[in-house]
Design an enzyme around this catalytic site. Structure first.
Site, mmCIF file in Angstrom:
data_model
loop_
_atom_site.group_PDB
_atom_site.id
_atom_site.type_symbol
_atom_site.label_atom_id
_atom_site.label_comp_id
_atom_site.label_asym_id
_atom_site.label_seq_id
_atom_site.Cartn_x
_atom_site.Cartn_y
_atom_site.Cartn_z
ATOM 1 N N HIS A 1 0.872 -0.933 0.303
ATOM 2 C CA HIS A 1 -0.401 -0.143 0.242
ATOM 3 C C HIS A 1 0.719 1.381 0.050
ATOM 4 C CE1 HIS A 1 -3.413 -2.215 0.874
ATOM 5 N NE2 HIS A 1 -4.156 -1.130 0.268
ATOM 6 N N LYS B 1 -9.827 -7.613 7.938
ATOM 7 C CA LYS B 1 -10.555 -8.090 9.287
ATOM 8 C C LYS B 1 -10.347 -7.185 10.316
ATOM 9 C CE LYS B 1 -7.091 -11.065 11.981
ATOM 10 N NZ LYS B 1 -6.249 -10.896 12.506
#
Lengths: 191, 279
Positions: A44, A109
């Site tokens: 990222h 999550k």
């Protein structure tokens, strides 16, 4: 006790449209099929650096899904090892930039930051959770895997995956609701 | 004096590392089924179904149940009448971890704390060695995931807080952890000892079977009370809302300093991996 949720089940195929994600509500089950991309923190960071320099990303993110995963090694004859989701907050600093580029869903999550939830509302996108620790089950939904960028990052490289009926649950919808907050409110029993 | 070869220990560590990551214990599986019957949240029931299916696939197809195949925590109870032969025990354990993580296609999850560079073979193992009477060696292999370990906590409470303060710390730890440690979890609690022993008590408490109460009725009652209060928090499976936040609470206690009241909470995710063997 608040009203219980009545989850609806959807089968969606990528790329996703605004209409695909707008109909989803927190608690709904979504079985994802098609091409999705993987990425963790290190990848990222590099994607956002490309955006900062005004350069092209290694994949078009508009309408796409990114799965936060760092799989275990594939044993012979398998395309991937155990492949459950990793904790999403580590991607929070970068996610709004990709949402602005049209990313429609993230799968991970754990809770997201307020800025990410706001960006999801603004750009019409959702956050889905796959079951943490269900690495073997999720591995079976992954049919093909190809590294498309940052091979030097090992398990953190960006992969293009073909998935079939990957089970997820809607945590944040385009209306800004959060299942982690609402779910607990419904089922908490106060002393 | 009974002789035991460290090569046998190396092989056992290798085999148990692989097996523990693929085969969830029947105690945990039974708890999934038991709690699913009581779970009122549809999302929660769905997650528990997925975990039951995940365990079946992992066992039948030899895939790790979770991609986080853990840091290798090894408990050794070494009988003082045993003579270990063939080399160094710590070396043998670490060699067993290295073999198991390579041959079993397990993820290597140890790294340098500053540079974060992966060590590459999942060593060093965390080894807890205890000298005990007798001529046996008892070994536990406990691959421990990072997400649940990160949500664990140690507090040196003022003794005036009393048992009520200890209970509050346990509940608050689970409340703060939310979805991060991958509930449904098993909560290990260590009370007493000192700064380094309380967490070890909490970790040893996790070696017990799910559903197994402490033999001391007073401690067993505290375990049951904590379990009920944790499940009243409403986090549920994966924190998505429900009645199944914890499958069990295990408490271990020992005396402490008159000035101290150490309380440790070690959270174990649902990938509750621990296997043992006796030589």
């Amino acid at each position: 006790m608040s009203t219980e949720l009545t989850p609806v089940t959807y089968y969606l195929t990528t790329p996703l449209t605004d209409a695909d994600v707008a109909k989803l509500n927190i608690g709904d089950r979504v079985f994802l099929s098609g091409i999705i991309y993987t990425g963790r923190d290190a990848a990222h960071r590099r994607l956002v650096e490309l955006l900062d320099r005004g350069e092209e990303l290694p994949m078009a993110v508009a309408g796409q899904v990114i799965y936060y995963v760092g799989p275990s090694p594939a044993s012979p004859g398998r395309v991937i090892g155990a492949a459950g989701p990793t904790t999403a907050y580590r991607m929070d600093a970068y996610a709004p930039r990709l949402l602005a580029k049209g990313l429609k869903a993230m799968v991970g999550k754990g809770k997201r930051a307020d800025e990410v939830r706001e960006a999801m509302v603004k750009h019409k996108a959702v956050y889905l959770t796959a079951t943490g620790g269900a690495g073997a089950l999720l591995s079976k939904c992954i049919k093909k895997v190809e590294i498309i960028a940052y091979e030097d990052l090992g398990p953190e490289a960006v992969r293009r995956m073909e998935v079939k009926d990957m089970p997820t649950t809607v945590v944040n919808d385009v209306r800004g609701r959060d299942l982690y907050a609402v779910g607990r409110e419904i089922y908490e029993i106060k002393a | 004096m009974k002789e035991i070869s460290v090569t046998a220990i190396r092989n056992a560590v290798k085999d148990l590392s692989i097996k523990a990551n693929r085969e969830l214990g029947q105690d945990t599986l039974d708890a999934f089924v038991r709690y699913k019957e009581k779970e009122t949240s549809p999302v929660g029931r769905d997650i528990l179904d997925q975990l039951i299916e995940n365990a079946r696939i992992a066992r039948e197809e030899g895939i790790p149940m979770c991609q986080d195949t853990g840091l290798s925590v090894i408990f050794v109870d070494l009988g003082q009448e045993v003579h270990l032969t063939g080399g160094d025990l710590s070396q043998a354990i670490n060699d067993g971890v290295r073999d198991g993580y390579q041959e079993g296609y397990l993820r290597k999850s140890t790294c340098h704390p500053f540079t974060r560079k992966n060590i590459g073979d999942n060593t060093p193992a965390i080894i807890h060695l205890r000298l005990v009477p007798g001529d046996k060696v008892h070994l536990w292999v406990v691959p421990k995931g990072g997400g649940s370990e990160n949500m664990s906590r140690l507090a040196m409470l003022p003794p005036s807080k009393g048992l009520a303060g200890a209970k509050e710390l346990v509940i608050q730890t689970v409340k703060d952890a939310g979805p991060n440690p991958c509930p449904p979890m098993i909560v290990g609690v260590g009370i007493g000892g000192n700064f380094e022993v309380a967490p070890l008590l909490a970790k040893r408490a996790l070696l017990r079977q799910v559903g197994e109460r402490h033999p001391d009725p007073e401690l067993a009652a505290i375990e049951e009370e904590l379990l009920e209060k944790i499940n009243n928090l409403g986090w549920g499976p994966q924190g998505l809302g429900g009645r199944t936040t914890a499958l069990d609470v295990h408490l271990e206690m020992m005396p402490c300093h008159i000035a101290s009241f150490p309380v440790a909470v070690n959270i174990q995710c649902h990938a509750n991996r621990h296997l043992e063997v006796t030589f």
